[in-house]
Design a protein around this motif. Structure first.
Motif, PDB file in Angstrom:
ATOM      1  N   PHE A  30       0.731  -1.104  -0.107  1.00  0.00           N
ATOM      2  CA  PHE A  30      -0.244   0.157   0.036  1.00  0.00           C
ATOM      3  C   PHE A  30       0.783   1.055   0.009  1.00  0.00           C
ATOM      4  O   PHE A  30       0.407   2.484   0.035  1.00  0.00           O
ATOM      5  N   SER A  31       2.206   0.976   0.248  1.00  0.00           N
ATOM      6  CA  SER A  31       2.957   2.140   0.115  1.00  0.00           C
ATOM      7  C   SER A  31       3.423   2.456  -1.412  1.00  0.00           C
ATOM      8  O   SER A  31       3.697   3.759  -1.458  1.00  0.00           O
ATOM      9  N   ASP A  32       3.011   2.103  -2.248  1.00  0.00           N
ATOM     10  CA  ASP A  32       3.143   1.746  -3.804  1.00  0.00           C
ATOM     11  C   ASP A  32       1.838   2.790  -4.306  1.00  0.00           C
ATOM     12  O   ASP A  32       0.721   2.432  -4.186  1.00  0.00           O
ATOM     13  N   LEU A  33       1.970   3.877  -4.999  1.00  0.00           N
ATOM     14  CA  LEU A  33       1.005   4.729  -5.584  1.00  0.00           C
ATOM     15  C   LEU A  33       0.225   4.082  -6.370  1.00  0.00           C
ATOM     16  O   LEU A  33      -1.117   4.035  -6.503  1.00  0.00           O
ATOM     17  N   ARG A  34       1.140   3.210  -7.276  1.00  0.00           N
ATOM     18  CA  ARG A  34       0.248   2.522  -8.405  1.00  0.00           C
ATOM     19  C   ARG A  34      -0.711   1.516  -7.881  1.00  0.00           C
ATOM     20  O   ARG A  34      -1.898   1.080  -8.370  1.00  0.00           O
ATOM     21  N   VAL A  48      -5.888  -0.121  15.103  1.00  0.00           N
ATOM     22  CA  VAL A  48      -5.941   0.622  13.933  1.00  0.00           C
ATOM     23  C   VAL A  48      -5.657   2.080  14.176  1.00  0.00           C
ATOM     24  O   VAL A  48      -4.662   2.649  13.639  1.00  0.00           O
ATOM     25  N   TYR A  49      -6.478   2.687  14.657  1.00  0.00           N
ATOM     26  CA  TYR A  49      -6.176   4.178  14.922  1.00  0.00           C
ATOM     27  C   TYR A  49      -4.711   4.665  15.458  1.00  0.00           C
ATOM     28  O   TYR A  49      -4.193   5.398  15.172  1.00  0.00           O
ATOM     29  N   ARG A  50      -4.528   3.960  16.928  1.00  0.00           N
ATOM     30  CA  ARG A  50      -3.557   4.603  17.543  1.00  0.00           C
ATOM     31  C   ARG A  50      -2.029   3.692  17.070  1.00  0.00           C
ATOM     32  O   ARG A  50      -1.097   4.452  17.116  1.00  0.00           O
ATOM     33  N   GLN A  51      -2.213   2.407  16.620  1.00  0.00           N
ATOM     34  CA  GLN A  51      -0.983   1.737  16.372  1.00  0.00           C
ATOM     35  C   GLN A  51      -0.781   1.551  14.857  1.00  0.00           C
ATOM     36  O   GLN A  51       0.358   1.137  14.530  1.00  0.00           O
ATOM     37  N   ALA A  52      -1.562   1.773  14.054  1.00  0.00           N
ATOM     38  CA  ALA A  52      -1.687   1.596  12.647  1.00  0.00           C
ATOM     39  C   ALA A  52      -1.354   0.262  12.274  1.00  0.00           C
ATOM     40  O   ALA A  52      -0.471  -0.162  11.515  1.00  0.00           O
ATOM     41  N   ASP A  53      -2.160  -0.720  13.180  1.00  0.00           N
ATOM     42  CA  ASP A  53      -1.650  -2.114  12.884  1.00  0.00           C
ATOM     43  C   ASP A  53      -2.844  -2.781  12.071  1.00  0.00           C
ATOM     44  O   ASP A  53      -3.880  -3.229  12.456  1.00  0.00           O
ATOM     45  N   TYR A  54      -2.783  -2.403  10.745  1.00  0.00           N
ATOM     46  CA  TYR A  54      -3.702  -2.756   9.720  1.00  0.00           C
ATOM     47  C   TYR A  54      -3.259  -2.509   8.343  1.00  0.00           C
ATOM     48  O   TYR A  54      -2.215  -1.869   8.048  1.00  0.00           O
ATOM     49  N   GLU A  55      -3.750  -2.878   7.491  1.00  0.00           N
ATOM     50  CA  GLU A  55      -3.545  -2.876   6.055  1.00  0.00           C
ATOM     51  C   GLU A  55      -4.597  -1.934   5.263  1.00  0.00           C
ATOM     52  O   GLU A  55      -4.359  -0.988   4.543  1.00  0.00           O
ATOM     53  N   MET A  56      -5.945  -2.202   5.474  1.00  0.00           N
ATOM     54  CA  MET A  56      -6.986  -1.700   5.135  1.00  0.00           C
ATOM     55  C   MET A  56      -8.012  -1.704   5.961  1.00  0.00           C
ATOM     56  O   MET A  56      -8.442  -2.686   6.558  1.00  0.00           O
ATOM     57  N   THR A  57      -8.754  -0.487   6.098  1.00  0.00           N
ATOM     58  CA  THR A  57     -10.124  -0.554   6.763  1.00  0.00           C
ATOM     59  C   THR A  57     -10.896   0.500   6.055  1.00  0.00           C
ATOM     60  O   THR A  57     -10.735   1.233   5.271  1.00  0.00           O
ATOM     61  N   ASP A  76      -4.966  12.760  -6.093  1.00  0.00           N
ATOM     62  CA  ASP A  76      -4.000  12.368  -7.161  1.00  0.00           C
ATOM     63  C   ASP A  76      -3.036  11.357  -6.427  1.00  0.00           C
ATOM     64  O   ASP A  76      -2.494  10.415  -7.126  1.00  0.00           O
ATOM     65  N   ASP A  77      -2.897  11.480  -5.188  1.00  0.00           N
ATOM     66  CA  ASP A  77      -1.924  10.581  -4.478  1.00  0.00           C
ATOM     67  C   ASP A  77      -2.692   9.348  -3.884  1.00  0.00           C
ATOM     68  O   ASP A  77      -2.076   8.279  -3.327  1.00  0.00           O
ATOM     69  N   ALA A  78      -3.908   9.262  -4.274  1.00  0.00           N
ATOM     70  CA  ALA A  78      -4.727   8.175  -3.937  1.00  0.00           C
ATOM     71  C   ALA A  78      -4.342   7.839  -2.800  1.00  0.00           C
ATOM     72  O   ALA A  78      -4.239   6.597  -2.087  1.00  0.00           O
ATOM     73  N   VAL A  79      -4.659   8.568  -1.565  1.00  0.00           N
ATOM     74  CA  VAL A  79      -4.063   8.449  -0.271  1.00  0.00           C
ATOM     75  C   VAL A  79      -5.196   7.151   0.374  1.00  0.00           C
ATOM     76  O   VAL A  79      -4.662   6.426   1.048  1.00  0.00           O
ATOM     77  N   ASN A  80      -6.178   7.424  -0.061  1.00  0.00           N
ATOM     78  CA  ASN A  80      -7.414   6.654   0.571  1.00  0.00           C
ATOM     79  C   ASN A  80      -8.546   6.434  -0.713  1.00  0.00           C
ATOM     80  O   ASN A  80      -8.336   7.305  -1.650  1.00  0.00           O
ATOM     81  N   VAL A  81      -9.365   5.529  -0.618  1.00  0.00           N
ATOM     82  CA  VAL A  81     -10.368   5.490  -1.500  1.00  0.00           C
ATOM     83  C   VAL A  81     -11.577   6.199  -1.017  1.00  0.00           C
ATOM     84  O   VAL A  81     -11.895   6.149   0.230  1.00  0.00           O
ATOM     85  N   PHE A  82     -12.082   7.414  -1.641  1.00  0.00           N
ATOM     86  CA  PHE A  82     -13.369   8.071  -1.028  1.00  0.00           C
ATOM     87  C   PHE A  82     -14.300   7.744  -1.436  1.00  0.00           C
ATOM     88  O   PHE A  82     -14.701   8.023  -2.863  1.00  0.00           O
TER      89      PHE A  82
END
Length: 502
Positions: free
Chosen positions: A283-287, A396-405, A461-467
């Motif tokens: 998920f670190s990859d923009l593509r 998820v929120y505090r530890q960022a222990d997730y991939e997608m939510t 443009d950075d597709a940070v998340n899916v809105f």
């Protein structure tokens, strides 16, 4: 206000979400009675200055805790605990005078020292405030007397007063800070009475509230009912008077046809997104993020999750915001484009990942299930993990222990979270931080509008998340409940002036 302060006030008024046009009301208020409200989630605590959970603000803000200023039903910034305030000509010094006669629930008068203590605590990096950035421009807080204080900023900040209207800026009694999470002491129209864990929170009327005749109700009970169908069953049985949050669209449709009930269909500031963890490959990859965005059919998600009631969005700003631009057209559904981008990123056969969904939020879970199904068409296999709300906040929120939510962000005007590389998205873009700094420092509204448009476009443009969509505000209630807010400019169930009739 006077001088330049008047100009700043006008600019701040331009920021607010002027979306509420009225309330459900009837004849003169009937004093007394108990109002029972169903909410989907139990808060992790009751101190909004230490947690971002909307479940806290829903219950305590404006009911039990108050801020110096607040948003009214029209979404305008108005005076709260302050009687008046002014701003210096250069926009850096704010002078406030507290209302007379304001008492905390334990009997002590509110003083400027409590305000100084609260704001110093809010900006202290060791206290864990969820939005410490709101107060970073504060250079100094000077107490002149019991009711008068001055706040000096390092530079002009057009968002400063708006940020003081948020639940995270609630003023607390400095001698009761250790009790805030479980037994908060505030200055609002209701005081804390009891918290029966796993079942309900009870507030009772504060007899020494500084506004005469407020509140009308003697008691307010917030019952935790996660299941939407159980919420409706409780409403029909008379066990609750209102479904105050989390009502499903299908249940709203059913209640509208029943003459014993009424339904509020309003606007909210909740942006529902598919969040991706930028600190974890791939998920670190923009593509990859762009591929996921192209692979999701937003219209299908809205139809399945909220019966078509959500409004599509393309970046992290709700359509009620005066600076909103519609970018929902940028990533149209295109599975072939998604496959091409995945192949370019080195994943021609896709990959597997975990999709964590929070248990209380049925609409978000449904959206997640639909998205997981859609992603299989481009070779992405999501293992769905349902987590309890407290676990979601912790992991998820505090530890960022997730991939997608999938989650809804209810806080108004919260696009600044993208400037925080430690936020649970783990998104880090210096250019975006600079744009936001310029926007917050500018008192030129046209300039701010241009800068916020650039910020929204950069995030997209950075597709940070899916809105995905802006969530509808749906509240079901018995017809005996009156003066309920018809829109939600801030995530709080404000029952200050709500009343019941027989």
């Amino acid at each position: 206000m006077r001088g330049r302060g008047w100009v700043v006030g006008i600019l701040i008024a331009g920021l607010v979400l002027a979306v509420c046009r009225g309330v459900l009301t009837a004849a003169a208020p009937t004093p007394g009675g108990t109002l029972t409200i169903a909410v989907p989630d139990e808060p992790p605590g009751l101190d909004p200055t230490t947690s971002p959970a909307a479940a806290i603000a829903r219950i305590v803000y404006n009911n039990l805790l108050e801020g110096l200023v607040k948003l009214n039903m029209q979404g305008e910034v108005v005076r709260g605990l302050v009687e008046q305030y002014s701003v210096s000509l250069d926009g850096t010094v704010y002078s406030f005078t507290l209302r007379p006669g304001v008492k905390f629930h334990h009997g002590r008068p509110l003083t400027a020292d409590d305000v100084k203590f609260t704001l110093e605590r809010d900006r202290d990096p060791t206290t864990g405030h969820p939005h410490r950035a709101y107060y970073e421009d504060i250079q100094d807080i000077t107490v002149a007397d019991a009711r008068t204080f001055h706040i000096t900023l390092r530079k002009p900040n057009a968002m400063f007063v708006f940020n003081l209207a948020r639940a995270n800026s609630a003023i607390i009694a400095k001698d009761t800070v250790e009790r805030m999470k479980s037994h908060p002491i505030g200055s609002g129209p209701f005081q804390f009475a009891d918290w029966i864990r796993g079942d309900r929170i009870i507030l009772t009327k504060f007899p020494d509230y500084y506004v005469p005749g407020v509140p009308s109700l003697d008691k307010v009970v917030f019952r935790f009912i996660q299941d939407p169908n159980a919420q409706v069953a409780a409403l029909r049985a008379g066990d609750v008077d209102v479904i105050g949050a989390g009502m499903d669209p299908e249940n709203a449709i059913a209640l509208k046809s029943d003459p014993e009930f009424k339904v509020v269909e309003g606007l909210s500031t909740t942006d529902v997104i598919v969040a991706m963890n930028h600190s974890k490959a791939p998920f670190s990859d923009l593509r990859v993020r762009q591929a996921i965005t192209y692979a999701i059919n937003r219209d299908e998600v809205i139809k399945g999750a909220v019966f078509g009631m959500g409004q599509p969005i393309g970046s992290h700003m709700d359509p009620l915001n005066p600076y909103y631009i519609d970018l929902s057209h940028l990533y149209t559904y295109d599975p072939q484009k998604a496959k091409q981008l995945l192949a370019e990123a080195g994943y021609p056969h896709g990959f597997e990942f975990t999709l964590k969904l929070a248990e209380p939020y049925l609409a978000y879970r449904r959206a997640g299930e639909i998205i997981a199904s859609q992603l299989t068409k481009v070779g992405l296999k999501a293992k769905i993990e349902i987590v309890e709300w407290g676990q979601w906040l912790a992991r998820v929120y505090r530890q960022a222990d997730y991939e997608m939510t999938v989650m809804g962000h209810a806080e108004p005007f919260d696009i600044g979270i993208y400037a925080n590389p430690d936020y649970y998205f783990r998104y880090d873009n210096p250019k975006l931080r600079e744009l936001l700094r310029e926007a917050d420092a500018s008192l030129d509204d046209a300039r701010r509008k241009s800068l916020y448009a650039q910020v929204q476009r950069l995030i997209a443009d950075d597709a940070v998340n899916v809105f995905l969509y802006n969530a509808p505000y749906l509240v079901g209630m018995r017809k005996t409940v009156h003066h309920w807010w018809t829109n939600l400019p801030i995530p709080a169930i404000d029952v200050t002036r709500v009343y019941k009739t027989k």
